[in-house]
Scaffold this active site. Structure first.
Site, short mmCIF file in Angstrom:
data_model
loop_
_atom_site.label_atom_id
_atom_site.label_comp_id
_atom_site.label_asym_id
_atom_site.label_seq_id
_atom_site.Cartn_x
_atom_site.Cartn_y
_atom_site.Cartn_z
N HIS A 261 3.37 3.34 -2.65
CA HIS A 261 2.85 3.26 -4.03
C HIS A 261 1.48 3.93 -4.15
CE1 HIS A 261 6.04 0.54 -5.43
NE2 HIS A 261 5.95 -0.03 -4.25
N ASN B 177 9.43 -3.40 -9.44
CA ASN B 177 9.82 -2.00 -9.51
C ASN B 177 10.58 -1.73 -10.81
OD1 ASN B 177 8.81 -1.07 -6.97
ND2 ASN B 177 10.55 -2.00 -5.93
N TYR C 269 0.91 -7.60 1.15
CA TYR C 269 0.17 -6.95 0.08
C TYR C 269 -1.32 -7.28 0.14
CZ TYR C 269 3.94 -4.71 -2.47
OH TYR C 269 4.96 -3.87 -2.84
#
Length: 487
Positions: free
Chosen positions: A54, A127, A337
């Site tokens: 990303h 997404n 993350y």
């Protein structure tokens, strides 16, 4: 009106910003030129490590407005009143390519929403597809390695891409999505967003529901063909960023309607397939979409680096009434993350304006580290431990979500099998939903990539997956691949 004075970073006025100090006219430059050294040193450090995935992104601010009563399913404060608005930041992205890649490429798109709620920030990281390629996070680094640049050739290799998929039959559903018409959105405004994973909602009575999020674009879904995308990527690599920026600047504010699917927690154990498998969708006939609200983007960032590149999202940022499920991929992301942001941005990245709470104040005992400031000092002489006798922040004793029941022995286990678990059925369902024209484009897109693979055994393994999904699907892909390899 007098002009504002240019200064160094320490605030001293700059006499000359056009000429470096030198030993005489035309002589060597001087180490004592503080302004020159500061500018060059800062320039060398302007970039930070790009995201492993990303990396290329765009974003905007806006608001989420509740349109329907969902208090029977969650006690989340930002969802408790029809008409209530919460500020949001939404980051769109491509997945596999680097920061310097093009927007108009065949790749899933990230759809990450940060809700600045009164109970803290809630990050919903999804997404533009409702499913994903793998179901266990231990496979994720290998999957991404197979999709990114080969360490020897320095380019994305069809052999790597399709070899991984050949050994990952659960990817067949997502591959069908990716290679279909929606694989290249015409813009970020013209695509849907999905939470993809299964999450948990808990109401005020403690009743738990599993939930899937669907953001439906109000601009309509529009996509590009492979040829259109190749042309656009060559002419304007920044096509999606430009479209989003200009639309909001014109006042054409994009919006999405949020719907959810809700499954009573008791249904999960006996559902015909594993409801926590991110490679599968829940059929709408079983769990219909229920409208929740509207998300609107109406303000562009002032600084793309500060607010888009440094925006940090973590699926572990929940608020009361919302929590995780046993979805294995989600469980892995709960750690990965936030850890990625600590590496890229530092342990104090949550103090950056785009990441900090806006409707409340963060109060904890985290201190120091790179870029520490008064924002995390919690006041003069505040203690940095808990419990304490000095009126420091204390725990509530109230869990954010309902507990998940567990049983059995520790160890490495495959996902629990349900009666209808299958890696191929939903891929076949998706294929059969397509029009004849959509099927033809899907077959052509798959064959165009698969025909470039050098090993016959890798091709055959992938063909077997498409045959298992639908006999016609497999036959047409096989014929198209063989035709291309004979040319």
């Amino acid at each position: 009106m007098s002009k504002r004075v240019l200064t160094t970073e320490s605030g001293a006025p700059v006499a000359d910003n056009q000429n470096s100090a030198s030993a005489g006219i035309g002589g060597p430059l001087l180490l004592q030129d503080q302004h020159l050294l500061e500018k060059l040193a800062r320039f060398n450090r302007e970039r930070i490590p790009e995201r492993v995935v990303h990396a290329r992104g765009s974003g905007a601010y806006g608001y989420f407005e509740v349109t329907d009563d969902v208090t029977g399913f969650t006690h989340a404060d930002f969802l408790n009143t029809v008409g209530k608005r919460t500020e949001v930041f939404l980051r769109f992205s491509t997945v596999a390519d680097s920061l310097g890649g093009a927007d108009a490429v065949r790749d899933p798109r990230g759809f990450a929403v940060k809700f600045y709620t009164e109970q803290g920030n809630y990050d919903l990281v999804g997404n533009n597809t409702p499913v994903f390629f793998v179901k266990d996070p231990i496979k994720f680094p290998d999957f991404i390695h197979s999709q990114k640049r080969d360490p020897f050739t320095g380019r994305q290799e069809p052999d790597n891409v399709w070899d991984f998929w050949a050994h990952s039959p659960e990817a067949t559903h997502q591959v069908t999505w990716l290679m279909g018409d929606r694989g290249i959105p015409a813009s970020y405004r013209h695509m849907n967003g999905y939470g993809s994973h299964t999450y948990q909602w808990t109401n005020a009575e403690g009743e738990a529901f599993f939930v899937k999020y669907h953001f439906k674009t109000n601009q309509g879904v529009r996509s590009l063909s492979s040829d259109q995308a190749a042309e656009l990527a060559g002419k304007n690599p920044n096509s999606h960023q430009t479209d989003l920026l200009q639309a909001i600047e014109r006042g054409v504010n994009p919006s999405w309607t949020l719907h959810v699917q809700l499954m009573p927690a008791a249904d999960a154990a006996e559902y015909r397939f594993n409801p926590f498998d991110v490679t599968k969708v829940w059929p709408h006939r079983d769990y219909p979409l229920q409208r929740v609200g509207r998300l609107v983007l109406d303000r562009n960032p002032d600084n793309v680096f500060a607010e888009v590149e440094q925006a940090a999202f973590s699926p572990n940022n929940f608020v009361p009434g919302i929590g995780p499920s046993p979805d294995k991929m989600l469980q892995g992301r709960l750690f990965a993350y936030a850890d990625a942001h600590r590496y890229r941005l530092g342990v104090n990245h949550t103090l950056l304006a785009v990441n900090a709470p806006k409707a409340t104040t963060a109060r904890n005992y985290g201190r120091d580290g790179f870029m520490a400031s008064n924002a995390n000092s919690q006041g003069r002489a505040a203690k940095n431990y808990e419990p304490n006798s000095y009126d420091g922040p204390t725990e509530t004793g109230r869990a954010l979500s309902a507990p998940l029941a567990v049983t059995g022995y520790t160890g490495t286990h495959e996902s629990p099998q349900h009666t209808k678990d299958d890696d191929f059925y939903q891929a076949g369902e998706l294929y059969r939903l397509m029009s004849p024209e959509e099927r033809s484009r899907l077959v052509a897109n798959i064959a165009g990539g698969l025909a470039q693979v050098s090993r016959d055994d890798v091709i055959e393994k992938n063909l077997a997956h498409f045959h298992a999904a639908d006999p016609e699907y497999g036959r047409r892909v096989e014929e198209a691949v063989h035709a291309l390899r004979e040319d």
